[in-house]
Design an enzyme around this catalytic site. Structure first.
Site, short mmCIF file in Angstrom:
data_model
loop_
_atom_site.label_atom_id
_atom_site.label_comp_id
_atom_site.label_asym_id
_atom_site.label_seq_id
_atom_site.Cartn_x
_atom_site.Cartn_y
_atom_site.Cartn_z
N ASN A 1 0.68 -1.00 -0.07
CA ASN A 1 -0.14 -0.07 -0.01
C ASN A 1 0.86 1.47 -0.04
OD1 ASN A 1 -2.46 1.59 0.87
ND2 ASN A 1 -1.34 1.88 2.52
N SER B 1 -3.33 2.65 -9.10
CA SER B 1 -4.13 3.64 -9.49
C SER B 1 -4.65 3.53 -10.63
CB SER B 1 -3.37 4.80 -9.26
OG SER B 1 -3.96 6.19 -9.62
N TYR C 1 3.79 9.39 -11.54
CA TYR C 1 3.18 8.56 -10.68
C TYR C 1 2.17 7.40 -11.57
CZ TYR C 1 -0.03 7.30 -6.86
OH TYR C 1 -0.69 6.35 -6.04
N ALA D 1 3.03 5.97 -14.32
CA ALA D 1 3.70 5.28 -14.91
C ALA D 1 4.37 4.18 -13.75
CB ALA D 1 4.83 6.04 -15.46
N LYS E 1 2.51 2.95 -11.32
CA LYS E 1 1.65 2.16 -10.99
C LYS E 1 1.07 1.35 -12.17
CE LYS E 1 0.65 3.79 -6.84
NZ LYS E 1 0.66 2.81 -5.78
N THR F 1 -6.65 -6.81 -12.55
CA THR F 1 -6.40 -5.64 -11.90
C THR F 1 -7.91 -5.28 -11.75
OG1 THR F 1 -4.25 -5.04 -12.94
CG2 THR F 1 -5.81 -3.25 -12.17
#
Length: 244
Positions: A86, A138, A151, A153, A155, A235
């Site tokens: 997390n 995300s 960010y 990229a 995830k 996912t």
């Protein structure tokens, strides 16, 4: 003391991580987490659950300290049977103006350290031939979001890692999934949620709202449970329909 089911949660001191730690302890799991600083929440957990909770001061990018944390946690509670990745470092703003140190930190925390922690926990899972790994990602890794290029990229990389690892570990009884979260309310996101950009995103979201932190945690708890026993390499998107 009977052996408990150990769940390691990275980034468990506040926000979604805090909600997860609280819920998992209530569900009867042993929980181990780490952070760079102690918080009143962590102190309360240690006092209320002395036989089921462990915290250690650690930066996730400090590989030797992270290995020590996993070793101490498993000595106390037995093999890690679940890992929730997390912890994350968020970058915000146009990539043209991004600082190189912020890009490096995002890659180091969100990708490299996540893989390192996963590898540390996998050893115990392989020994007992069971385990669940959940990577919190995300929607910015699934679609372009202005101001979240770096960010997103990181995830997207983790989503790819989840699928590849699921292929490798399925025969060992280990499930690996990602949860791609949309915008949700927490004490850490109040300022962000008030921004004009997020309000425009809410307008484009079919449910016309942001999520609640408890809704995010409940989906993760579902993936941990036997009810999701035939799910791996997926996912799962939790975004109010933003990406549909």
């Amino acid at each position: 003391m009977a052996e408990k089911t150990l769940v390691i949660v990275s980034g468990g001191s506040r926000g979604l991580g805090e909600n997860l730690v609280r819920a998992l302890l209530a569900d009867g799991h042993a929980v181990a987490t780490f952070s760079r600083a102690r918080t009143p929440f962590l102190d309360a957990c240690a006092a209320e659950h002395p036989d089921a909770f462990y915290w250690e001061e650690c930066d996730i990018t400090d590989a030797p300290r992270l290995a020590k944390f996993v070793s101490t946690s498993t000595r106390r509670f037995g093999p890690t049977t679940a890992l929730i990745n997390n912890a994350a470092f968020a970058t915000d703003g146009l990539f043209l103006f991004a600082k190189s140190q912020d890009i490096h930190r995002a890659l180091a925390v969100n990708v490299e350290a996540l893989m390192n922690l996963t590898q540390l926990c996998l050893a115990g899972m392989v020994r007992v031939r069971k385990g669940v790994i959940i990577n919190v990602t995300s929607v910015s890794g699934l679609r372009g979001i202005k101001g979240a290029a770096a960010y997103g990229a990181t995830k997207a990389a983790v989503d790819g890692f989840s699928r590849g690892l699921a292929r490798e570990m399925g025969s060992q009884g280990i499930r690996v999934n990602s949860v791609a979260l949309g915008y949700f309310e927490s004490e850490l996101s109040k300022e962000l949620l008030e921004s004009e950009q997020v309000q425009k995103i809410v307008e484009r979201t079919p449910l016309k709202r942001v999520g609640q932190v408890g809704e995010m945690a409940d989906v993760i708890r579902f993936l941990l449970s036997p009810a999701a026993g035939f799910m791996t390499g997926q996912t799962l998107v939790v975004d109010g329909g933003l990406t549909c």
